[in-house]
Write an enzyme that holds these catalytic residues in place. Sequence first.
Site, mmCIF file in Angstrom:
data_model
loop_
_atom_site.group_PDB
_atom_site.id
_atom_site.type_symbol
_atom_site.label_atom_id
_atom_site.label_comp_id
_atom_site.label_asym_id
_atom_site.label_seq_id
_atom_site.Cartn_x
_atom_site.Cartn_y
_atom_site.Cartn_z
ATOM 1 N N ASP A 196 0.587 -0.589 0.090
ATOM 2 C CA ASP A 196 -0.522 -0.175 0.364
ATOM 3 C C ASP A 196 0.523 1.341 0.375
ATOM 4 O O ASP A 196 1.680 1.292 0.306
ATOM 5 C CB ASP A 196 -0.557 -0.179 1.123
ATOM 6 N N ASN A 204 -2.189 12.909 -3.848
ATOM 7 C CA ASN A 204 -3.114 13.156 -4.613
ATOM 8 C C ASN A 204 -3.661 14.488 -4.291
ATOM 9 O O ASN A 204 -4.101 15.484 -5.245
ATOM 10 C CB ASN A 204 -3.740 12.470 -4.559
ATOM 11 N N ASP A 213 -2.177 9.222 -10.314
ATOM 12 C CA ASP A 213 -2.126 8.289 -11.379
ATOM 13 C C ASP A 213 -0.812 8.470 -12.052
ATOM 14 O O ASP A 213 -0.512 6.690 -11.961
ATOM 15 C CB ASP A 213 -2.887 9.047 -12.988
ATOM 16 N N ASP A 239 -4.640 2.265 -4.184
ATOM 17 C CA ASP A 239 -3.077 2.737 -4.709
ATOM 18 C C ASP A 239 -3.004 0.926 -3.709
ATOM 19 O O ASP A 239 -1.219 1.019 -3.174
ATOM 20 C CB ASP A 239 -2.857 3.838 -3.418
#
Length: 318
Positions: A196, A204, A213, A239
Amino acid sequence: MFDRTKELLDIPLEKIALFRHVAPESLQGIIDCCGIRTLERQETLLFPEQVNRELYVLLSGRLRIHLQDPQSEPIAYLAPGEVAGELSVIDGYPTSAYVIADEDSRVLVMEQELVWSLATVSHAAAYNLLTMLSGRLRNANRCIGEKMLQEHAYHSYGTVDALTGMHNRYWLDEALTRMVHRASRSRAPLCVLMLDIDNFKEFNDAHGHLSGDRAIHTVAQTVLESLRPTVMAARYGGDEFLVAIPDVAVETALEIADRLRQKVAATEIPHLAAPLPPLTVSIGVTGIVPGQSAEEVIAAADAALYRAKLLGRNTVSS
């Protein structure tokens, strides 16, 4: 001798594939016994599962062939001089496709007995029949090949995550179940890693979804490039990533996981202006226990990942 032929046919005999190089005396009487049928545009000449005992020679207009339904893409068009219905006439089985007039058309209708009579008295006619059948088979093989490639592409789209290039959750659910079952049955070791990205939401929010992305893609590619081809890797969701490593003990899997962690931490994230600082990952590692299901293995790896997060992130835990 062919006064009626000249009157009824719209094209010269030599332009008709079935009659090519056939001696005139072999055709004497055959054509006089044939009928002429006029088709309006969109009229169906043949349809699947139809019992057919007639061969149709297209004299004018155009016919189209559909395998599935009249609204599907035609697999072929027939021009004047070409024939339809020859397969069912020869093998006696029902037709397997739609043949529809693409425009107003006229066809010469040959009864099955006339076709066999012509093939019997003329080697050229028999050869023409074989040539036409060969063409049909080649076209069918081409269509089958294209369909297989298309299905393979659709399957790939359905099992590969577009952003990362990894397998997706759909593929993982089936593949991991098989791997766990195989390992349990053979008593071979199998380890599962759950990765993770640390603090991904903050990244983000700070840099935008496009950079997010790129970050997911970069981490995924780093993982893929660091593993052997026999190791299974998939995007588990968001993620998170899952890696399944066969034939290694937990101790070895922990070493592999730590190398992955270090590699990700050293890889910058591409950006338009300048690369963004690397991200880190936390990794949970578990080995399967005989009798476990794939869901139980994932739960164990997820619990190990949670412990890695509690240890301060950017770490590995079992």
